[in-house]
Design a protein around this motif. Structure first.
Motif, PDB file in Angstrom:
ATOM      1  N   LEU A 119       0.900  -1.171   0.001  1.00 49.56           N
ATOM      2  CA  LEU A 119      -0.034   0.300   0.013  1.00 49.56           C
ATOM      3  C   LEU A 119       1.060   1.210  -0.019  1.00 49.56           C
ATOM      4  CD1 LEU A 119      -2.888   1.372   0.347  1.00 49.56           C
ATOM      5  CD2 LEU A 119      -2.492   1.065   2.891  1.00 49.56           C
ATOM      6  N   ALA A 120       2.170   1.344   0.610  1.00 48.32           N
ATOM      7  CA  ALA A 120       2.931   2.382   0.798  1.00 48.32           C
ATOM      8  C   ALA A 120       3.426   2.745  -0.361  1.00 48.32           C
ATOM      9  CB  ALA A 120       3.934   2.006   1.799  1.00 48.32           C
ATOM     10  N   ASP A 121       3.576   1.972  -1.649  1.00 51.67           N
ATOM     11  CA  ASP A 121       3.820   2.364  -2.902  1.00 51.67           C
ATOM     12  C   ASP A 121       2.852   2.901  -3.822  1.00 51.67           C
ATOM     13  OD1 ASP A 121       6.274   1.266  -2.082  1.00 51.67           O
ATOM     14  OD2 ASP A 121       6.156  -0.590  -3.330  1.00 51.67           O
ATOM     15  N   LEU A 122       1.642   2.955  -3.125  1.00 55.59           N
ATOM     16  CA  LEU A 122       0.672   3.318  -3.881  1.00 55.59           C
ATOM     17  C   LEU A 122      -0.131   4.810  -3.488  1.00 55.59           C
ATOM     18  CD1 LEU A 122      -1.297  -0.220  -4.221  1.00 55.59           C
ATOM     19  CD2 LEU A 122       0.653   0.737  -5.959  1.00 55.59           C
ATOM     20  N   LEU A 123       0.484   5.375  -2.506  1.00 50.01           N
ATOM     21  CA  LEU A 123       0.063   6.546  -1.868  1.00 50.01           C
ATOM     22  C   LEU A 123       0.448   7.710  -2.287  1.00 50.01           C
ATOM     23  CD1 LEU A 123      -0.463   5.084   1.756  1.00 50.01           C
ATOM     24  CD2 LEU A 123      -2.044   5.112  -0.342  1.00 50.01           C
ATOM     25  N   HIS A 124      -0.159   8.801  -2.772  1.00 48.76           N
ATOM     26  CA  HIS A 124       0.157  10.206  -3.163  1.00 48.76           C
ATOM     27  C   HIS A 124      -0.354  11.116  -2.296  1.00 48.76           C
ATOM     28  CE1 HIS A 124       1.621   7.685  -6.910  1.00 48.76           C
ATOM     29  NE2 HIS A 124       0.621   7.065  -6.798  1.00 48.76           N
ATOM     30  N   SER A 125       0.208  12.277  -2.527  1.00 50.43           N
ATOM     31  CA  SER A 125      -0.208  13.257  -1.590  1.00 50.43           C
ATOM     32  C   SER A 125      -0.515  14.805  -2.486  1.00 50.43           C
ATOM     33  CB  SER A 125       0.803  13.797  -0.663  1.00 50.43           C
ATOM     34  OG  SER A 125       0.395  14.919   0.383  1.00 50.43           O
ATOM     35  N   ASN A 126      -1.715  15.099  -2.773  1.00 49.27           N
ATOM     36  CA  ASN A 126      -1.977  16.378  -3.617  1.00 49.27           C
ATOM     37  C   ASN A 126      -1.208  16.279  -4.930  1.00 49.27           C
ATOM     38  OD1 ASN A 126      -3.379  17.708  -1.127  1.00 49.27           O
ATOM     39  ND2 ASN A 126      -1.242  18.026  -0.310  1.00 49.27           N
ATOM     40  N   GLY A 127      -1.375  15.255  -5.625  1.00 49.15           N
ATOM     41  CA  GLY A 127      -1.156  15.193  -6.846  1.00 49.15           C
ATOM     42  C   GLY A 127      -0.111  13.666  -7.122  1.00 49.15           C
ATOM     43  N   TRP A 128       0.390  13.439  -8.218  1.00 44.99           N
ATOM     44  CA  TRP A 128       0.894  12.312  -8.546  1.00 44.99           C
ATOM     45  C   TRP A 128       2.369  12.202  -7.854  1.00 44.99           C
ATOM     46  CZ3 TRP A 128      -0.747   7.533  -9.973  1.00 44.99           C
ATOM     47  CH2 TRP A 128       0.093   6.760 -10.541  1.00 44.99           C
ATOM     48  N   ALA A 129       3.226  13.264  -8.147  1.00 47.80           N
ATOM     49  CA  ALA A 129       4.618  13.532  -7.793  1.00 47.80           C
ATOM     50  C   ALA A 129       5.073  13.314  -6.346  1.00 47.80           C
ATOM     51  CB  ALA A 129       4.997  14.775  -8.336  1.00 47.80           C
ATOM     52  N   THR A 130       4.096  13.692  -5.608  1.00 45.96           N
ATOM     53  CA  THR A 130       4.643  13.443  -4.212  1.00 45.96           C
ATOM     54  C   THR A 130       4.056  12.117  -3.440  1.00 45.96           C
ATOM     55  OG1 THR A 130       4.632  15.852  -3.905  1.00 45.96           O
ATOM     56  CG2 THR A 130       4.697  14.572  -1.836  1.00 45.96           C
ATOM     57  N   ALA A 131       4.752  11.482  -2.801  1.00 45.95           N
ATOM     58  CA  ALA A 131       4.519  10.139  -2.321  1.00 45.95           C
ATOM     59  C   ALA A 131       3.921  10.695  -0.917  1.00 45.95           C
ATOM     60  CB  ALA A 131       5.622   9.144  -1.874  1.00 45.95           C
ATOM     61  N   LEU A 132       3.027   9.869  -0.462  1.00 47.83           N
ATOM     62  CA  LEU A 132       2.251  10.064   0.984  1.00 47.83           C
ATOM     63  C   LEU A 132       2.870   8.650   1.768  1.00 47.83           C
ATOM     64  CD1 LEU A 132       0.217  11.403   2.985  1.00 47.83           C
ATOM     65  CD2 LEU A 132      -1.468   9.727   2.048  1.00 47.83           C
ATOM     66  N   LYS A 133       3.695   9.139   2.850  1.00 48.42           N
ATOM     67  CA  LYS A 133       4.165   8.177   3.755  1.00 48.42           C
ATOM     68  C   LYS A 133       3.141   7.891   4.755  1.00 48.42           C
ATOM     69  CE  LYS A 133       8.300   8.501   1.612  1.00 48.42           C
ATOM     70  NZ  LYS A 133       8.387   7.402   0.656  1.00 48.42           N
ATOM     71  N   PRO A 134       2.825   6.535   4.715  1.00 45.02           N
ATOM     72  CA  PRO A 134       1.839   6.029   5.807  1.00 45.02           C
ATOM     73  C   PRO A 134       2.314   5.901   7.292  1.00 45.02           C
ATOM     74  CG  PRO A 134       2.549   4.223   4.445  1.00 45.02           C
ATOM     75  CD  PRO A 134       3.168   5.453   3.796  1.00 45.02           C
ATOM     76  N   GLY A 135       1.468   5.817   8.185  1.00 45.41           N
ATOM     77  CA  GLY A 135       1.835   5.647   9.446  1.00 45.41           C
ATOM     78  C   GLY A 135       2.517   3.941   9.704  1.00 45.41           C
ATOM     79  N   LYS A 136       3.173   3.892  10.686  1.00 39.84           N
ATOM     80  CA  LYS A 136       3.841   2.338  10.775  1.00 39.84           C
ATOM     81  C   LYS A 136       2.608   1.250  10.805  1.00 39.84           C
ATOM     82  CE  LYS A 136       3.868   3.013  15.943  1.00 39.84           C
ATOM     83  NZ  LYS A 136       3.015   2.045  16.146  1.00 39.84           N
ATOM     84  N   ASP A 137       1.447   1.681  11.053  1.00 37.80           N
ATOM     85  CA  ASP A 137       0.429   0.375  11.329  1.00 37.80           C
ATOM     86  C   ASP A 137      -0.136   0.072   9.899  1.00 37.80           C
ATOM     87  OD1 ASP A 137       0.818   0.195  13.946  1.00 37.80           O
ATOM     88  OD2 ASP A 137      -0.472   1.668  14.518  1.00 37.80           O
ATOM     89  N   ALA A 138       0.100   0.960   9.024  1.00 38.85           N
ATOM     90  CA  ALA A 138      -0.505   0.898   7.558  1.00 38.85           C
ATOM     91  C   ALA A 138      -0.107  -0.454   6.796  1.00 38.85           C
ATOM     92  CB  ALA A 138      -0.197   1.918   6.664  1.00 38.85           C
ATOM     93  N   ASP A 139      -1.149  -1.197   6.196  1.00 43.81           N
ATOM     94  CA  ASP A 139      -1.026  -2.176   5.621  1.00 43.81           C
ATOM     95  C   ASP A 139       0.260  -2.199   4.404  1.00 43.81           C
ATOM     96  OD1 ASP A 139      -0.803  -4.708   4.174  1.00 43.81           O
ATOM     97  OD2 ASP A 139      -2.938  -4.556   3.459  1.00 43.81           O
ATOM     98  N   THR A 140       1.248  -2.917   4.496  1.00 40.17           N
ATOM     99  CA  THR A 140       2.360  -2.709   3.597  1.00 40.17           C
ATOM    100  C   THR A 140       2.209  -3.854   2.750  1.00 40.17           C
ATOM    101  OG1 THR A 140       3.866  -3.460   5.040  1.00 40.17           O
ATOM    102  CG2 THR A 140       3.686  -1.217   4.954  1.00 40.17           C
ATOM    103  N   GLY A 141       1.213  -4.595   2.428  1.00 43.72           N
ATOM    104  CA  GLY A 141       1.358  -5.758   1.488  1.00 43.72           C
ATOM    105  C   GLY A 141       0.963  -6.875   2.175  1.00 43.72           C
ATOM    106  N   SER A 142       0.323  -7.124   3.055  1.00 42.96           N
ATOM    107  CA  SER A 142       0.020  -8.499   3.563  1.00 42.96           C
ATOM    108  C   SER A 142      -0.451  -9.592   2.655  1.00 42.96           C
ATOM    109  CB  SER A 142      -0.970  -8.176   4.980  1.00 42.96           C
ATOM    110  OG  SER A 142      -2.148  -8.138   4.340  1.00 42.96           O
ATOM    111  N   LYS A 143      -0.454 -10.922   3.325  1.00 41.99           N
ATOM    112  CA  LYS A 143      -0.683 -12.010   2.353  1.00 41.99           C
ATOM    113  C   LYS A 143      -2.349 -12.156   2.572  1.00 41.99           C
ATOM    114  CE  LYS A 143       3.445 -14.616   2.450  1.00 41.99           C
ATOM    115  NZ  LYS A 143       4.126 -15.795   2.890  1.00 41.99           N
ATOM    116  N   ARG A 144      -2.669 -11.196   3.103  1.00 36.40           N
ATOM    117  CA  ARG A 144      -4.472 -11.669   3.257  1.00 36.40           C
ATOM    118  C   ARG A 144      -5.377 -11.335   2.137  1.00 36.40           C
ATOM    119  NH1 ARG A 144      -5.819  -8.219   8.885  1.00 36.40           N
ATOM    120  NH2 ARG A 144      -4.715  -6.566   7.628  1.00 36.40           N
TER     121      ARG A 144
END
Length: 240
Positions: free
Chosen positions: A215-240
């Motif tokens: 998920l962290a690779d797919l988040l953007h802030s106020n447009g495409w160019a700036t990545a949005l950094k999620p908090g430490k509890d964000a789903d980062t690609g679980s196997k669920r």
């Protein structure tokens, strides 16, 4: 509405913890079922609950463009399975080498294995020529129909019913087989039934076809160019 102290970001409109857990469990444990169907029939009561959930999906302009075709005729299911076979053979030609070998080993449908097949269609004329909210994007009717599919899928998981989406079908051939009106297109061909198990992770992931993207690779802030950094509890690609 102002937030009351001690509610940890919740308002009085939030579900209870147990209710929230059930919603998220349905989301995370939903699976695209192909190989685990049992022959047990679905009761009319359960099927109606699933269809009711689908019918309560949101739709742009409240157009409700969906219809539902329930298929339990073995002969018709075999005819659809033949259409799948033709389309799957064409699709297999896109892959060669190890990828092609893996593709041909994958079971990508449960048309004959599941007791019920369900076609979710979209009437592209429903609501008339000018539907509220559809002027800028004519495909909002198709998107709305997909929401009905998702409602049904999550309700099915809560009922212990498996759902598999057969996307490898020629849309026009399927429409001819089902004698759909010209304005109606098939959006989803679904296989429904009770299952021996719900796999712990998506089958394509388990078999090495693709992995869930972080998920962290797919988040953007106020447009495409700036990545949005999620908090430490964000789903980062679980196997669920």
């Amino acid at each position: 509405m102002s937030q009351e102290p001690g509610t940890n970001g919740r308002t009085e409109q939030a579900f209870s913890q147990a209710e929230r857990d059930a919603v998220y469990r349905a989301i995370f444990e939903r699976r695209d079922v192909r190989s685990q169907f049992r022959a047990d029939p679905l009761s009319e009561e359960v099927l109606l609950r699933l269809l009711t959930a689908a019918h309560h999906a949101p739709s742009v302009g409240f157009m409700q463009p969906w219809d539902f075709i329930v298929i339990d005729d073995p002969e018709l299911k075999r005819a659809v399975r033949a259409l799948y076979g033709e389309a799957n053979e064409r699709a297999a030609r896109h892959y060669d080498g190890d990828r092609g070998t893996l593709y041909r080993q994958l079971k990508l449908e449960g048309i004959l294995d599941s007791p019920i097949n369900l076609v979710v269609t979209c009437d592209r004329t429903r609501g008339g020529p000018h539907v509220l909210g559809r002027d800028s994007s004519i495909d909002m009717d198709l998107f709305s129909t997909c929401l009905a599919v998702q409602n049904l899928w999550l309700a099915a998981r809560a009922e212990g019913v498996g759902v598999g989406w057969v996307s490898i079908l020629d849309e026009r051939a399927l429409a001819r087989l089902l004698q759909l009106p010209e304005s109606v297109v098939p959006v989803a061909y679904l296989c429904l039934g009770y299952v021996t198990e719900f796999l712990p992770e998506p089958e394509l992931q388990a078999k090495g076809w693709r992995q869930r993207l972080p998920l962290a690779d797919l988040l953007h802030s106020n447009g495409w160019a700036t990545a949005l950094k999620p908090g430490k509890d964000a789903d980062t690609g679980s196997k669920r």
